[in-house]
Design a protein around this motif. Structure first.
Motif, PDB file in Angstrom:
ATOM      1  N   LEU A 265      31.999  17.339  26.806  1.00 56.99           N
ATOM      2  CA  LEU A 265      30.710  16.756  26.440  1.00 56.99           C
ATOM      3  C   LEU A 265      29.824  16.588  27.672  1.00 56.99           C
ATOM      4  O   LEU A 265      28.637  16.968  27.661  1.00 56.99           O
ATOM      5  CB  LEU A 265      30.934  15.396  25.769  1.00 56.99           C
ATOM      6  CG  LEU A 265      29.685  14.525  25.549  1.00 56.99           C
ATOM      7  CD1 LEU A 265      28.679  15.228  24.655  1.00 56.99           C
ATOM      8  CD2 LEU A 265      30.083  13.168  24.963  1.00 56.99           C
ATOM      9  N   ILE A 266      30.372  16.042  28.732  1.00 58.94           N
ATOM     10  CA  ILE A 266      29.589  15.847  29.966  1.00 58.94           C
ATOM     11  C   ILE A 266      29.151  17.194  30.525  1.00 58.94           C
ATOM     12  O   ILE A 266      28.005  17.350  30.988  1.00 58.94           O
ATOM     13  CB  ILE A 266      30.434  15.059  30.990  1.00 58.94           C
ATOM     14  CG1 ILE A 266      30.662  13.633  30.480  1.00 58.94           C
ATOM     15  CG2 ILE A 266      29.750  15.039  32.350  1.00 58.94           C
ATOM     16  CD1 ILE A 266      31.639  12.838  31.310  1.00 58.94           C
ATOM     17  N   ARG A 267      30.036  18.183  30.438  1.00 59.37           N
ATOM     18  CA  ARG A 267      29.677  19.517  30.921  1.00 59.37           C
ATOM     19  C   ARG A 267      28.550  20.117  30.075  1.00 59.37           C
ATOM     20  O   ARG A 267      27.612  20.723  30.613  1.00 59.37           O
ATOM     21  CB  ARG A 267      30.911  20.419  30.889  1.00 59.37           C
ATOM     22  CG  ARG A 267      30.659  21.811  31.443  1.00 59.37           C
ATOM     23  CD  ARG A 267      31.923  22.645  31.453  1.00 59.37           C
ATOM     24  NE  ARG A 267      32.862  22.152  32.453  1.00 59.37           N
ATOM     25  CZ  ARG A 267      34.082  21.727  32.206  1.00 59.37           C
ATOM     26  NH1 ARG A 267      34.533  21.737  30.963  1.00 59.37           N
ATOM     27  NH2 ARG A 267      34.866  21.303  33.169  1.00 59.37           N
ATOM     28  N   ALA A 268      28.625  19.928  28.759  1.00 59.12           N
ATOM     29  CA  ALA A 268      27.606  20.482  27.869  1.00 59.12           C
ATOM     30  C   ALA A 268      26.254  19.802  28.051  1.00 59.12           C
ATOM     31  O   ALA A 268      25.200  20.432  27.853  1.00 59.12           O
ATOM     32  CB  ALA A 268      28.065  20.345  26.411  1.00 59.12           C
ATOM     33  N   LEU A 269      26.250  18.542  28.426  1.00 59.87           N
ATOM     34  CA  LEU A 269      24.989  17.812  28.621  1.00 59.87           C
ATOM     35  C   LEU A 269      24.249  18.270  29.872  1.00 59.87           C
ATOM     36  O   LEU A 269      23.036  18.080  29.986  1.00 59.87           O
ATOM     37  CB  LEU A 269      25.261  16.307  28.694  1.00 59.87           C
ATOM     38  CG  LEU A 269      25.699  15.643  27.386  1.00 59.87           C
ATOM     39  CD1 LEU A 269      26.128  14.212  27.632  1.00 59.87           C
ATOM     40  CD2 LEU A 269      24.587  15.700  26.343  1.00 59.87           C
ATOM     41  N   GLY A 270      24.971  18.868  30.814  1.00 57.75           N
ATOM     42  CA  GLY A 270      24.330  19.399  32.006  1.00 57.75           C
ATOM     43  C   GLY A 270      24.033  18.338  33.053  1.00 57.75           C
ATOM     44  O   GLY A 270      24.405  17.168  32.924  1.00 57.75           O
ATOM     45  N   SER A 271      23.330  18.752  34.091  1.00 60.01           N
ATOM     46  CA  SER A 271      23.079  17.871  35.238  1.00 60.01           C
ATOM     47  C   SER A 271      21.922  16.910  35.023  1.00 60.01           C
ATOM     48  O   SER A 271      21.759  15.961  35.793  1.00 60.01           O
ATOM     49  CB  SER A 271      22.819  18.721  36.486  1.00 60.01           C
ATOM     50  OG  SER A 271      21.713  19.595  36.266  1.00 60.01           O
ATOM     51  N   SER A 272      21.095  17.159  33.995  1.00 57.98           N
ATOM     52  CA  SER A 272      19.946  16.272  33.745  1.00 57.98           C
ATOM     53  C   SER A 272      19.906  15.865  32.269  1.00 57.98           C
ATOM     54  O   SER A 272      18.998  16.255  31.518  1.00 57.98           O
ATOM     55  CB  SER A 272      18.642  16.976  34.139  1.00 57.98           C
ATOM     56  OG  SER A 272      18.647  17.338  35.502  1.00 57.98           O
ATOM     57  N   PRO A 273      20.854  15.073  31.829  1.00 50.28           N
ATOM     58  CA  PRO A 273      20.900  14.690  30.411  1.00 50.28           C
ATOM     59  C   PRO A 273      19.773  13.736  30.038  1.00 50.28           C
ATOM     60  O   PRO A 273      19.207  13.045  30.906  1.00 50.28           O
ATOM     61  CB  PRO A 273      22.263  13.996  30.280  1.00 50.28           C
ATOM     62  CG  PRO A 273      22.551  13.486  31.648  1.00 50.28           C
ATOM     63  CD  PRO A 273      21.971  14.489  32.593  1.00 50.28           C
TER      64      PRO A 273
END
Length: 381
Positions: A265-273
């Motif tokens: 989930l954190i990976r899918a949200l990317g660096s600027s959620p």
């Protein structure tokens, strides 16, 4: 009544061990898919367990004369925490390491300890727990499997259900009735150490919603075992089982089952959620830290020989809530298509977790049973 979770002390040796375990897992799990990591404590890999045993990371707190390593419980906790966080396949050895081994250390005969514990510590002896039965639901005291006293031992008849990994296990710790009837409830129950290769034992698979075979039905038909199979004291099975459940309900596996999904989930949200995503991840992280504190506290209490049954029950109940919330949060925050390469791994792990998450509030005690125990322990009923 106020219930305190005392802080577990920090250990330099434990943190040095953490780095060693991470390096080992980085090499062992290189190239392993996120879906395989999501299985973790349901992931069976006998070769991996043997490697863990060779490292001295099974039976870590046990006496050396039984194949153990006489290390601190905090060090054992670090190993299990790192294994589960990384998604290592620990299923082959973790039941025996977590539960069956400590039970034998506490109640077993010298022969049982000498025979079984070194195999477990080497990562070559696997165990399962024979508790649940058909038609009993969560009412463990209503068991009907009976071990009848015969000349030189016991004759066993009955059925155990939802027995995790019985088809791979060498031993079962069987909770059974040795006298009286189910109406006697806690009285007349005992525990037996069963060699699952004994004649008369039939193991049938139960395939779960995810299409996987972890559970089993284990049927005993006139199975004869020697009197040396008795664990502890005849008729004290209920007391022994209750002490055993403190180990089952308090470890990091009670809040890290959905860890692979949280990582994806954190990976899918990317660096600027988005702000909503940052708030949600922050909230989950806070819950994770609190559960970790509580779980480590129970481990510390058990190391000191204190009664941690109530504390462990609270960890189990709150941990299941946390694990079951993560898929809901993930679906709300990420709009993804399974065939999109950018989110394919996330979707695969999400689908697997959604199929398995209903069991999180069943295994180790249903939510209703746990909350009844908590209420009684706090003097509320």
């Amino acid at each position: 009544m106020r219930l305190k979770f005392p802080p577990a002390p920090q250990s330099n040796a434990a943190e040095e061990l953490r780095a060693e375990v991470r390096a080992f897992l980085a090499e062992e799990l290189a190239g392993v898919s996120a879906l395989i990591k999501a299985r973790s404590w349901n992931g069976f890999d006998a070769a991996f367990s043997r490697k863990v045993g060779e490292r001295g990371w099974i039976g870590m707190t046990w006496p050396k004369r039984y194949g153990g390593h006489e290390r601190r419980n905090s060090e054992r906790y670090v190993v299990l925490e790192e294994m589960l966080s990384a998604g290592a396949p620990v299923a082959a050895h973790w039941i025996a390491d977590r539960q069956s081994g400590p039970l034998l250390l506490k109640f077993g005969t010298e022969e049982q300890k000498q025979t079984v514990l070194p195999r477990i510590a080497a990562g070559e002896g696997f165990a399962c727990i024979g508790m649940s039965e058909p038609d009993a639901g969560s009412d463990l005291a209503s068991i009907r499997t009976r071990a009848e006293l015969i000349d030189g031992g016991f004759r066993i008849n009955g059925t155990k259900l939802w027995t995790t990994l019985a088809h791979h296990a060498h031993y079962m710790v069987l909770f059974c009735r040795t006298s009286g009837t189910p109406a006697d409830r806690h009285n007349g129950t005992s525990q037996l150490l069963i060699d699952l290769s004994a004649p008369g034992i039939t193991i049938r698979p139960i395939v779960d919603l995810a299409g996987e075979h972890h559970f089993n039905e284990v049927h005993f038909e006139d199975v004869q075992v020697p009197d040396t199979a008795l664990i502890g004291t005849m008729g004290q099975g209920w007391h022994q089982v209750m002490s055993e459940l403190a180990y089952e309900r308090s470890g990091p596996e009670r809040y890290l089952s959905s860890m692979a999904l949280l990582v994806e989930l954190i990976r899918a949200l990317g660096s600027s959620p988005a702000r909503e995503a940052r708030i949600a991840i922050g909230r989950l992280s806070a819950h994770l830290l609190v559960l970790r504190h509580m779980s480590r506290s129970v481990a510390w209490m058990l190391e000191k020989g204190e009664d941690a049954a109530l504390h462990a029950t609270i960890v189990k109940d709150l941990g299941a809530l946390f694990e079951q919330e993560i898929p809901d949060v993930a679906r709300r925050l990420v709009s993804a298509e399974p065939d999109d390469p950018a989110t394919q791994s996330f979707c695969t792990v999400l689908a697997y977790t959604v199929a398995n998450v209903p069991a999180f509030s069943l295994r180790g005690g249903t939510r209703e049973i746990l909350r009844g125990i908590i209420a009684r322990g706090l003097g509320l009923r």
